[in-house]
Every structure is written in structure tokens, then in C-alpha cells.
Scaffold this motif. Structure first.
Motif, short mmCIF file in Angstrom:
data_model
loop_
_atom_site.label_atom_id
_atom_site.label_comp_id
_atom_site.label_asym_id
_atom_site.label_seq_id
_atom_site.Cartn_x
_atom_site.Cartn_y
_atom_site.Cartn_z
N LYS A 153 0.96 -1.09 0.12
CA LYS A 153 0.07 -0.05 0.19
C LYS A 153 0.83 1.08 -0.13
O LYS A 153 1.75 1.11 0.56
CB LYS A 153 -0.84 -0.11 1.13
CG LYS A 153 -0.13 0.17 2.73
CD LYS A 153 -1.22 0.25 3.87
CE LYS A 153 -0.23 0.47 5.12
NZ LYS A 153 -1.21 0.70 6.13
N PRO A 154 0.39 2.24 -0.49
CA PRO A 154 1.24 3.70 -0.62
C PRO A 154 1.14 4.18 0.95
O PRO A 154 0.46 4.20 1.84
CB PRO A 154 0.45 4.49 -1.57
CG PRO A 154 -0.86 4.08 -1.43
CD PRO A 154 -0.64 2.65 -1.15
N ILE A 155 2.35 5.36 1.31
CA ILE A 155 2.27 5.88 2.47
C ILE A 155 1.75 7.37 2.13
O ILE A 155 2.42 8.02 1.32
CB ILE A 155 3.76 5.96 2.93
CG1 ILE A 155 4.35 4.31 3.03
CG2 ILE A 155 3.86 6.63 4.23
CD1 ILE A 155 3.66 3.44 3.99
N LEU A 156 0.67 7.40 2.67
CA LEU A 156 -0.11 8.88 2.18
C LEU A 156 -0.02 9.75 3.44
O LEU A 156 -0.31 10.93 3.49
CB LEU A 156 -1.51 8.49 1.74
CG LEU A 156 -1.58 7.89 0.35
CD1 LEU A 156 -2.91 7.65 -0.07
CD2 LEU A 156 -0.46 8.57 -0.81
N LYS A 157 0.07 9.00 4.51
CA LYS A 157 0.09 9.87 5.82
C LYS A 157 0.93 9.03 6.93
O LYS A 157 1.19 7.99 6.78
CB LYS A 157 -1.20 10.29 6.31
CG LYS A 157 -2.34 8.82 6.45
CD LYS A 157 -3.60 9.08 7.11
CE LYS A 157 -4.47 7.96 7.15
NZ LYS A 157 -4.36 6.95 6.06
N PRO A 158 1.34 9.63 7.98
CA PRO A 158 2.20 9.07 9.10
C PRO A 158 1.74 7.72 9.67
O PRO A 158 2.38 6.76 9.55
CB PRO A 158 2.63 10.09 10.11
CG PRO A 158 2.39 11.52 9.26
CD PRO A 158 1.25 11.38 8.42
N GLU A 159 0.33 7.73 9.74
CA GLU A 159 -0.30 6.66 10.37
C GLU A 159 -0.03 5.35 9.47
O GLU A 159 -0.28 4.28 9.90
CB GLU A 159 -1.72 6.75 10.44
CG GLU A 159 -2.05 7.84 11.64
CD GLU A 159 -1.81 9.23 11.11
OE1 GLU A 159 -1.65 10.28 12.17
OE2 GLU A 159 -1.78 9.56 9.90
N ASP A 160 -0.04 5.49 8.01
CA ASP A 160 0.24 4.50 7.11
C ASP A 160 1.66 3.57 7.25
O ASP A 160 1.67 2.36 6.92
CB ASP A 160 0.16 4.97 5.82
CG ASP A 160 -1.27 5.34 5.21
OD1 ASP A 160 -2.08 5.16 5.90
OD2 ASP A 160 -1.29 6.50 4.53
N LEU A 161 2.58 4.15 8.02
CA LEU A 161 3.81 3.40 8.44
C LEU A 161 3.57 2.66 9.70
O LEU A 161 4.62 1.85 9.82
CB LEU A 161 4.78 4.46 8.58
CG LEU A 161 5.46 5.22 7.28
CD1 LEU A 161 6.07 6.36 7.55
CD2 LEU A 161 6.32 4.07 6.45
N LYS A 162 2.52 2.51 10.53
CA LYS A 162 2.55 2.00 11.72
C LYS A 162 2.80 0.43 11.59
O LYS A 162 1.81 -0.08 10.71
CB LYS A 162 1.11 2.47 12.45
CG LYS A 162 1.28 3.86 12.92
CD LYS A 162 0.25 4.29 14.07
CE LYS A 162 0.21 5.67 14.46
NZ LYS A 162 1.27 5.94 15.04
N GLY A 163 3.61 -0.05 12.21
CA GLY A 163 3.45 -1.36 12.09
C GLY A 163 4.59 -2.11 10.86
O GLY A 163 4.71 -3.22 11.05
#
Length: 320
Positions: A153-163
Motif C-alpha cells: 500500500k502507499p504511504i500517504l500519511k504518517p499513520e500508514d507507516l505504523k507496524g
């Protein structure tokens, strides 16, 4: 008439010396390969210096780390064994800590902001400071921006990196960046990244467009989010041992040649980036442009861990 004749003979002698005297050979180091933008820019700088000094100086560029790693070439440049050196800002931090502010994530809003900082008073102040350790900073070169690319999945916001498990360089700041954004940093050799992405050992990595293309990482991690979390520039250095031997006119020539080569390097780098982004999209990669301000807010706790950079950070952020 006699005085005129003597003047003519004197001029002939001066011209003959400049035309036939052996040039002073200067060594220039770069750890990139032939054809890379920084290598070609160093050669361009050398040609200008040779022409403007009437052949007094000739620069021989040694690419592909022939003269050692960046750390080693910095040490040799301080000693005067290497005359001109092109290095990343990253290894310079060990020799001159204040310049480390340029390695912090999201310190620049975008490429335009970066050049306003580097080519303005802040950038000149940091270059000037290098003289304290035996180096003379002439100019900055572009090294692009590092951005995230992921498998699922793409990283569009900081929360997308969690885990997510994200490969990083063995760099304390990059490790702290991943932790701050909620990802799990995985320090790993660059050569191992393709297989690690392919087999699920990691969920993503980060790098600039030319590297993303050349490594074929786009084949296994097709989501490329251009967040530009770090824009660590390169620096062209001259040994202070050499610098102190130059005349004022020669110093001006070296500085002018370096600044001209910086513009040439920017042009070459932009070409590389455009080509790389085009090629990866042709190969199936999807490009995304996330809102960088969201990430800048999220990494504020990381900045607080570097109080020595506070003043520079505030000044950089104030540049419009």
C-alpha cells in the motif's frame, strides 16, 4: 624603442611560461561511478579552472571511490593528500557536527526551499564553518530526495507507516525517524533489499528515484510515495592546505568554477530523476504525492532530541 622591445620580450616570456610550463595536477575524489552527475560536474569544474588559470592547474577526477571511502577521502583532504573532494553531508557530520542539521528528516519543505537555504546565508555559514577542521566548502550538489516505497500500500500519511518493517541505512537519525513515525526500522545492507522486499522480510524501503529504478526495487515494491523525508546534499571541498597556497584571484576562480559546476550538476540530476520516474512507471510503479506537512508535524519529537540544532532549525524553517 628599447623599452618597448624589452616589454615585448617580457610579455613573450610570460606567455611562454603559461603555455609550456608543466601544469599543477590536483587530485579530485568522488565515490560515484563514471557518468554520475557529481562526477561529470567535477570534471566540468576542472575544465573551467584549467581554462581560467591558463593551464596552470589541471584537475584529475578519480571516481568509483578509487581514493577511498568518503570518510577516508575527507581525512586525506584535511591532510592535503587529496586536493578536491565531493562527499555527502552525512560523513561530514563526524568532522563538523553543525552541518548535521541538513541531515534531519523533513528539514526542507521541498526542493525549492532547500536551495534557498543552501544558497543563502545559512548554507554559506555552514560551508565557512568547515574551515575550522581544515576544509574549504565551495558549493553544494543535489543528491535528490529519499522517499518511501512499499509492497502492499502507499504511504500517504504518517499513520500508514505504523507496524511496517522499513529497511533503513545504519544511521541513528533514520532509525529514530522510523520509530517516531511508528514503523519498525530494519537496518540492512543495500544489496539485500530486493530479496527482502520480494520475500516479505520487510514491507518497504526508502531511496531516491534513480536508486529505486537502478536497483529494480519498483518490481517488488510498486507503491512510491514522494514524501522527500530527507534531502541530504553533497558538498564540494577543497583542502585548506591547497587553499592557503592560492592567490586571491585563484580562489575566486575556484569558487566561480564550483558554483558553475553546481548548476550543471543540478541539470544532470534533474534529468536522471525525470528518466527514473518515467521508467519505473513504465515498469508498473504507481507514484503518490503525500502532504509533507503531516509528516513534518509528526517528527517534531525527533527534533527535540537534537537541541544543538534548534537555532539552525528555526532559521531554516523561517526561510520563505
Amino acid at each position: 624603442m628599447r623599452k618597448l622591445l624589452m616589454l615585448f620580450v617580457t610579455l613573450l616570456v610570460i606567455v611562454s611560461i603559461s603555455l609550456f610550463a608543466d601544469p599543477i595536477i590536483l587530485k579530485a575524489a568522488d565515490d560515484h561511478a563514471e557518468g554520475y552527475p557529481t562526477v561529470e560536474a567535477l570534471k566540468f569544474m576542472g575544465k573551467i579552472i584549467e581554462i581560467m588559470t591558463n593551464g596552470k592547474y589541471k584537475i584529475e577526477v578519480y571516481p568509483s571511490a578509487q581514493l577511498g571511502s568518503e570518510k577516508e577521502t575527507i581525512e586525506q583532504t584535511i591532510l592535503g593528500a587529496i586536493d578536491i573532494d565531493r562527499v555527502s553531508v552525512s560523513p561530514l557530520v563526524a568532522f563538523y557536527p553543525p552541518i548535521g542539521v541538513l541531515t534531519l528528516p523533513y528539514v526542507f519543505r521541498d526542493q525549492d526551499h532547500m536551495w534557498k537555504v543552501l544558497e543563502g546565508p545559512i548554507g554559506e555559514e555552514l560551508l565557512k564553518g568547515l574551515e575550522k577542521v581544515g576544509l574549504v566548502g565551495l558549493c553544494y550538489y543535489d543528491a535528490g530526495a529519499r522517499s518511501f516505497y512499499t509492497v502492499k500500500k502507499p504511504i500517504l500519511k504518517p499513520e500508514d507507516l505504523k507496524g511496517l518493517k522499513i529497511r533503513v541505512q545504519k544511521n541513528p537519525v533514520m532509525i529514530e525517524l522510523m520509530k517516531t513515525l511508528g514503523a519498525s526500522p530494519v537496518p540492512m545492507a543495500f544489496e539485500e533489499v530486493y530479496t527482502a522486499l520480494q520475500t516479505g522480510v520487510i514491507d518497504g524501503a526508502e531511496n531516491n528515484p534513480p536508486s529505486y529504478y537502478e536497483t529494480r526495487h519498483f518490481e517488488v515494491a510498486p507503491y512510491y510515495s514522494l514524501d522527500g523525508h530527507t534531502r541530504i546534499p553533497e558538498v564540494v571541498l577543497v583542502s585548506k592546505v591547497l587553499w592557503d597556497k592560492l592567490t586571491d584571484e585563484e580562489k575566486l576562480i575556484f569558487k566561480t568554477a564550483a558554483l558553475a559546476s553546481a548548476e550543471y550538476e543540478k541539470y544532470l540530476w534533474n534529468q536522471w530523476e525525470e528518466m527514473a520516474l518515467k521508467k519505473v512507471q513504465e515498469g508498473g510503479a504507481k507514484i503518490f504525492h503525500p502532504d509533507v506537512t503531516l509528516f513534518q508535524k509528526a517528527v517534531q519529537p525527533l527534533y527535540d532530541r537534537y537541541p544543538a540544532y534548534k537555532e539552525f532549525l528555526e532559521r531554516i524553517q523561517a526561510v520563505k
